[in-house]
Design an enzyme around this catalytic site. Structure first.
Site, mmCIF file in Angstrom:
data_model
loop_
_atom_site.group_PDB
_atom_site.id
_atom_site.type_symbol
_atom_site.label_atom_id
_atom_site.label_comp_id
_atom_site.label_asym_id
_atom_site.label_seq_id
_atom_site.Cartn_x
_atom_site.Cartn_y
_atom_site.Cartn_z
ATOM 1 N N CYS A 114 -15.334 12.948 0.792
ATOM 2 C CA CYS A 114 -14.841 14.091 1.575
ATOM 3 C C CYS A 114 -14.844 15.395 0.776
ATOM 4 O O CYS A 114 -14.779 16.474 1.353
ATOM 5 C CB CYS A 114 -13.440 13.820 2.097
ATOM 6 S SG CYS A 114 -13.380 12.391 3.172
ATOM 7 N N HIS A 258 -10.018 20.603 4.101
ATOM 8 C CA HIS A 258 -10.527 19.315 4.591
ATOM 9 C C HIS A 258 -9.564 18.785 5.645
ATOM 10 O O HIS A 258 -8.337 18.864 5.489
ATOM 11 C CB HIS A 258 -10.634 18.343 3.415
ATOM 12 C CG HIS A 258 -10.989 16.955 3.826
ATOM 13 N ND1 HIS A 258 -12.011 16.678 4.711
ATOM 14 C CD2 HIS A 258 -10.462 15.750 3.482
ATOM 15 C CE1 HIS A 258 -12.087 15.376 4.896
ATOM 16 N NE2 HIS A 258 -11.158 14.795 4.169
ATOM 17 N N ASN A 288 -11.270 13.194 10.882
ATOM 18 C CA ASN A 288 -11.770 13.423 9.521
ATOM 19 C C ASN A 288 -13.270 13.115 9.495
ATOM 20 O O ASN A 288 -13.666 11.954 9.563
ATOM 21 C CB ASN A 288 -10.997 12.514 8.550
ATOM 22 C CG ASN A 288 -11.471 12.628 7.118
ATOM 23 O OD1 ASN A 288 -12.512 13.217 6.839
ATOM 24 N ND2 ASN A 288 -10.717 12.043 6.204
HETATM 25 N N1 ACO Z 1 -0.540 2.978 14.846
HETATM 26 C C1 ACO Z 1 0.741 2.573 14.860
HETATM 27 N N2 ACO Z 1 1.391 2.209 13.748
HETATM 28 C C2 ACO Z 1 0.737 2.250 12.590
HETATM 29 C C3 ACO Z 1 -0.614 2.661 12.503
HETATM 30 C C4 ACO Z 1 -1.249 3.026 13.708
HETATM 31 N N3 ACO Z 1 -2.535 3.434 13.743
HETATM 32 N N4 ACO Z 1 -0.999 2.599 11.223
HETATM 33 C C5 ACO Z 1 0.051 2.184 10.516
HETATM 34 N N5 ACO Z 1 1.110 1.951 11.344
HETATM 35 C C6 ACO Z 1 2.451 1.499 10.999
HETATM 36 C C7 ACO Z 1 2.512 0.778 9.656
HETATM 37 O O1 ACO Z 1 2.189 -0.583 9.792
HETATM 38 C C8 ACO Z 1 3.956 1.007 9.265
HETATM 39 O O2 ACO Z 1 4.749 0.096 9.956
HETATM 40 P P1 ACO Z 1 6.040 -0.575 9.231
HETATM 41 O O3 ACO Z 1 6.931 0.583 8.904
HETATM 42 O O4 ACO Z 1 6.554 -1.507 10.276
HETATM 43 O O5 ACO Z 1 5.488 -1.251 8.012
HETATM 44 C C9 ACO Z 1 4.284 2.397 9.821
HETATM 45 O O6 ACO Z 1 3.303 2.632 10.853
HETATM 46 C C10 ACO Z 1 4.192 3.482 8.784
HETATM 47 O O7 ACO Z 1 2.960 3.333 8.071
HETATM 48 P P2 ACO Z 1 2.539 4.287 6.910
HETATM 49 O O8 ACO Z 1 1.235 3.802 6.349
HETATM 50 O O9 ACO Z 1 3.679 4.472 5.964
HETATM 51 O O10 ACO Z 1 2.293 5.646 7.720
HETATM 52 P P3 ACO Z 1 1.997 7.075 7.157
HETATM 53 O O11 ACO Z 1 2.960 8.027 7.725
HETATM 54 O O12 ACO Z 1 1.773 7.060 5.670
HETATM 55 O O13 ACO Z 1 0.585 7.399 7.831
HETATM 56 C C11 ACO Z 1 -1.762 7.498 7.301
HETATM 57 C C12 ACO Z 1 -0.556 6.590 7.544
HETATM 58 C C13 ACO Z 1 -1.980 8.330 8.561
HETATM 59 C C14 ACO Z 1 -2.976 6.630 7.040
HETATM 60 C C15 ACO Z 1 -1.447 8.437 6.100
HETATM 61 O O14 ACO Z 1 -1.003 7.661 5.018
HETATM 62 C C16 ACO Z 1 -2.649 9.230 5.668
HETATM 63 O O15 ACO Z 1 -3.100 10.105 6.368
HETATM 64 N N6 ACO Z 1 -3.138 8.973 4.446
HETATM 65 C C17 ACO Z 1 -4.298 9.724 3.928
HETATM 66 C C18 ACO Z 1 -5.552 9.025 4.356
HETATM 67 C C19 ACO Z 1 -6.775 9.877 4.177
HETATM 68 O O16 ACO Z 1 -6.721 11.071 4.298
HETATM 69 N N7 ACO Z 1 -7.909 9.213 3.928
HETATM 70 C C20 ACO Z 1 -9.172 9.871 3.882
HETATM 71 C C21 ACO Z 1 -9.494 10.463 2.568
HETATM 72 S S1 ACO Z 1 -10.964 11.365 2.623
HETATM 73 C C22 ACO Z 1 -12.347 10.406 2.194
HETATM 74 O O17 ACO Z 1 -12.897 10.544 1.128
HETATM 75 C C23 ACO Z 1 -12.881 9.412 3.151
#
Ligand code: ACO
Length: 345
Positions: A114, A258, A288
């Site tokens: 990214c 980004h 993304n």
């Molecule tokens: N729908 C519903 N619930 C979900 C989902 C979903 N899609 N995904 C996770 N959950 C649940 C989890 O299981 C967890 O449940 P629990 O509390 O019962 O265990 C709860 O929601 C919270 O999960 P978290 O992972 O803590 O949620 P968070 O607020 O951190 O959001 C996310 C997750 C959106 C993935 C966030 O961490 C994020 O954006 N991270 C960055 C990822 C990113 O940008 N990646 C790309 C990089 S760029 C590249 O080079 C490709």
């Protein structure tokens, strides 16, 4: 040192839309969860036949060339950032060169996930600033949804496909790329990756090594770790680029970040002391798009007419590597002239 000005821009996103409500039918998630945790409402999916990485790059590049008002034969170098090339070899940039008729150009692909487009912008601008080349096409294209497991709710909600491109040209005016900051920390590589091929030429084992597991490779991500990293690095690297450009935070007019997660973007904007209306956001529509996200934002911002000559903007990205990159760019009048010429012509 000459300046490297952005004189053309273009973008392409596939036609097929995948909404959060459609994802609700595929995995255990909800529109409300996705919007509140990420800001994403829908994304575009590359068609397997129409939207190759080459085809998407070609569409965005042709627009950029048209806006710049240049002949493709004038392009000295093509740098194409992608982690989803159509072929391992030749590079997608070599194929793109032929499609565009940029016969004189040197061409190579660059992989920084990214962060790729901002890395490529830094590379392209260096070649101009050092006087080696006059005209460089910089492209960011990815089709990451081809490597997404649509049963994994942790990743499948985040990504979309697309392409963006800019033309950089040598300029003696007070405009263009003012600074670049690039970084990488391979210690975090295991937090975000897609396996390649093993020594037998098969996809490296994703799972237990069973033959059927070897046929497919999917993105693996530790979302929480990537989130923590990105919130820190986006603000830090953006401020570093501003300092390196010899500017103060108050000199910055736009943040072009980004598009990974609205919460990450908001944290970067806060660090730069910029209100939301000075931050380009389109992840609600595209998700993304990896290396394409920053140039798609830039193309939209430029087309909106909100970028005025003399305005300073910070481009900032992070991604697999873990990697990060930031540039400060001063918007010039060359691009505006190109647009007017296109309209008049
Ligand atoms: N729908 C519903 N619930 C979900 C989902 C979903 N899609 N995904 C996770 N959950 C649940 C989890 O299981 C967890 O449940 P629990 O509390 O019962 O265990 C709860 O929601 C919270 O999960 P978290 O992972 O803590 O949620 P968070 O607020 O951190 O959001 C996310 C997750 C959106 C993935 C966030 O961490 C994020 O954006 N991270 C960055 C990822 C990113 O940008 N990646 C790309 C990089 S760029 C590249 O080079 C490709």
């Amino acid at each position: 040192m000459r300046n490297a000005a952005i004189t053309g821009w273009g973008m392409y996103v596939p036609e097929q839309v995948l909404t959060n409500h459609e994802l609700e039918q595929m995995v255990d998630t909800s529109d409300e969860w996705i919007v509140s945790r990420t800001g994403i409402r829908e994304r575009r999916l590359a068609s397997t036949t129409e939207d190759t990485t080459l085809a998407m790059s070609c569409r965005a590049s042709k627009q950029a060339i048209q806006v710049a008002g240049i002949d493709p034969a004038d392009i000295d170098l093509i740098v194409l950032a992608t982690v989803t090339p159509d072929k391992f070899m030749p590079s997608t940039s070599s194929l793109l060169q032929t499609e565009l008729g940029a016969h004189r150009a040197a061409a190579f692909d660059l992989a920084a996930a990214c962060s790729g487009f901002v890395y490529a912008l830094a590379v392209g601008s260096q070649f101009i600033q050092t006087g080696v080349y006059r005209t460089v096409l910089v492209v960011g294209t990815d089709a990451l949804t081809r490597f997404i497991d649509f049963t994994d709710r942790g990743t499948c909600i985040l990504f979309g496909d697309g392409s963006g491109a800019v033309v950089l040209q040598a300029s003696d005016a007070d405009e263009g790329v003012l600074s670049n900051v690039l970084g990488s920390d391979g210690r975090g590589a295991h937090h975000l990756y897609i396996d390649g091929f093993d020594s037998n030429g098969l996809y490296a084992a994703n799972g237990n090594g069973a033959v059927e597991e070897l046929q497919r490779t999917y993105m693996k991500m530790n979302g929480n770790e990537v989130f923590r990293f990105s919130v820190r690095v986006m603000g830090e690297t953006a401020v570093e680029a501003v300092n390196k450009a010899g500017l103060r935070l108050g000199d910055i007019d736009w943040l072009i970040p980004h598009q990974a997660n609205l919460r990450i973007i908001d944290a970067a904007a806060k660090r730069l002391d910029l209100p939301r209306e000075r931050v380009w956001v389109n992840l609600d529509r595209y998700g993304n798009t990896s290396a394409a996200s920053v140039p798609i934002c830039l193309a939209e911002a430029a087309d909106s007419g909100k970028l005025k000559p003399g305005m300073n903007m910070v481009l900032v990205a992070f991604g697999a590597g873990l990697s990060w990159a930031s540039s400060v760019v001063r918007w010039g009048s060359q691009g505006v002239r190109g647009r007017e010429a296109e309209r008049d012509g």
